[in-house]
Design an enzyme around this catalytic site. Structure first.
Site, PDB file in Angstrom:
ATOM      1  N   LYS A  17      49.812  31.263  39.196  1.00  0.00           N
ATOM      2  CA  LYS A  17      50.972  32.164  39.332  1.00  0.00           C
ATOM      3  C   LYS A  17      51.357  32.299  40.804  1.00  0.00           C
ATOM      4  CE  LYS A  17      49.884  34.695  35.195  1.00  0.00           C
ATOM      5  NZ  LYS A  17      48.931  35.595  34.590  1.00  0.00           N
TER       6      LYS A  17
ATOM      7  N   GLN B  43      46.533  41.128  35.050  1.00  0.00           N
ATOM      8  CA  GLN B  43      45.963  40.047  34.248  1.00  0.00           C
ATOM      9  C   GLN B  43      45.054  40.620  33.161  1.00  0.00           C
ATOM     10  OE1 GLN B  43      46.757  36.752  34.604  1.00  0.00           O
ATOM     11  NE2 GLN B  43      45.451  36.260  32.876  1.00  0.00           N
TER      12      GLN B  43
ATOM     13  N   ASP C  37      55.621  41.498  32.205  1.00  0.00           N
ATOM     14  CA  ASP C  37      54.873  41.037  31.029  1.00  0.00           C
ATOM     15  C   ASP C  37      55.520  41.531  29.740  1.00  0.00           C
ATOM     16  OD1 ASP C  37      52.705  39.367  31.085  1.00  0.00           O
ATOM     17  OD2 ASP C  37      51.275  40.922  31.640  1.00  0.00           O
TER      18      ASP C  37
END
Ligand code: GUN
Length: 294
Positions: free
Chosen positions: A54, A98, A121
Site C-alpha cells: 500500500k 489493517q 475501507d
C-alpha cells in the site's frame, strides 16, 4: 473451450495510472495532495506485506503515504488516540486500520472511531449503511475491484443473475449492495447454504468469497459464466513453501466458465488500486471538489 483469463494485474495497473493522472490534476489545479494513513498493529507477516505494498503504490500514485506501526500489545486507548489525531490531520484524507487486529483490541470500536469521511475501507457503519440504502458512500475496496473486473467482461450487469458466496463485512455484504446498484439480480449464499451447486446453476456471475480453498467446482458453473475468485488461501505446496489458492477450483472451472480471475493475479491486485481511488475520492469530497474522473 477454456475461459478467458481476466488479468487483474493489467486492469489494476491501468486503474493506478488513471488515479495518478487525476492526483496530478487535483494537485496542479487545486493544490491538494491526497494523503493516506495506514495503521498496522503488531507484526503479522501477511499484514506487513500488504502494508508495504500500500505504501509503495500510494507514493507511486503521487499521494502522501503515512505509516503507523504500533506494537501488538498497544492499549485500545492509545490506538483510539492515534485515530483521533489522524481524523484531525488536514493532510490525511484516508485512514485504513489493517485487519485483523490482535484479539485484545475491540475492532468494532476502532472502526467506529474513524471519521466516516476518511473511512477509505468503507467499514464504518455510516458508510456501510449508506451503501445498503443506495446512497453515495465510500465502499470497501475488494468488492469495488470485483465490480471493475466484472465490467471488463460485461459492459452492463443489468438483469444478470449473480451469486455471492460469502457474507463478510469486508467483501460479501458490500459486494451484494454494489451488484444491486448495478441492477443485477443477486443471490446471497454462504458456508451454511444448502445445495450451492443448484444455487449457482442459474448464475451468470459467480463470486467466491467464502475463504474455503477450491470449494467452487466445475459442475456448479453454468457454461460461459463469469467467475470472480476473491479467496486467498495458503496451502502447503510440494516444495514446502505455501501455495496460494482461491475459493474456486481454477483448473476445472476454467474449462466451463466464459471468463475467470486467477489467484494470484486477479482480485488481489485490484484491492490496493481501489484503495487509491477511494483516497482520491475522499480528498476531493473533503475539499469540496467535483468527483474525480476515476
Ligand atoms: N485485511 C485484509 N484485507 C483488508 C482490507 O481490505 N482492509 C483492511 N483494513 N484490512 C484488510
Amino acid at each position: 473451450m477454456a475461459a478467458r483469463i481476466i488479468d487483474g494485474k493489467v486492469i489494476a495497473s491501468e486503474l493506478r495510472a488513471r488515479v495518478a493522472d487525476e492526483v496530478a490534476r487535483v494537485q496542479r489545479v487545486h493544490g491538494v495532495t491526497p494523503g493516506l494513513a495506514v495503521v498496522l498493529v503488531g507484526s503479522d507477516p501477511a499484514s506487513q506485506v500488504y502494508v508495504r505494498s500500500k505504501h509503495k503504490q500510494t507514493q507511486a500514485a503521487g499521494m502522501a503515504s503515512f505509516e503507523h506501526v504500533l506494537p501488538a500489545d498497544v492499549e485500545q486507548i492509545e490506538l483510539l488516540a492515534l485515530i483521533g489525531k489522524l481524523n484531525r490531520d488536514p493532510g490525511v484524507h484516508g485512514i485504513l486500520v489493517q485487519l485483523p487486529l490482535p484479539k485484545s483490541l475491540d475492532t468494532e470500536a476502532v472502526i467506529n472511531a474513524i471519521d466516516p469521511a476518511k473511512d477509505v475501507d468503507g467499514l464504518h457503519p455510516n458508510n456501510a449503511g449508506r451503501l445498503a440504502g443506495g446512497f453515495a458512500a465510500l465502499s470497501p475496496c475488494t468488492p469495488l475491484g470485483c465490480i471493475i473486473l466484472t465490467k471488463s467482461v460485461h459492459a452492463s450487469l443489468e438483469g444478470l443473475n449473480a451469486i455471492v458466496i460469502g457474507r463478510s463485512n469486508l467483501v460479501g455484504r458490500p459486494l451484494v449492495q454494489l451488484l444491486l446498484n448495478e441492477n443485477a439480480t443477486v443471490t446471497i449464499a454462504h458456508s451454511r447454504s444448502r445445495d450451492l451447486a443448484q444455487l449457482c446453476a442459474r448464475a451468470d456471475l459467480v463470486y467466491g468469497a467464502v475463504g474455503r480453498p477450491e470449494m467452487v467446482r466445475a459442475d456448479w458453473i453454468k457454461p460461459g459464466a463469469t467467475v470472480i475468485d476473491v479467496g486467498i488461501n495458503r496451502l502447503p505446496g510440494p516444495d514446502g513453501k505455501d501455495r496460494l489458492v482461491g475459493d474456486v477450483a481454477f483448473a476445472e472451472v476454467s474449462e466451463v466458465a466464459g471468463a475467470i480471475t486467477p489467484v494470484p493475479g486477479g482480485v488481489g491486485q485490484m484491492t490496493v488500486a481501489c484503495l487509491l481511488v477511494n483516497t482520491l475520492r475522499a480528498a476531493c469530497a473533503i475539499h469540496g471538489l467535483a468527483k474525480p474522473a476515476v
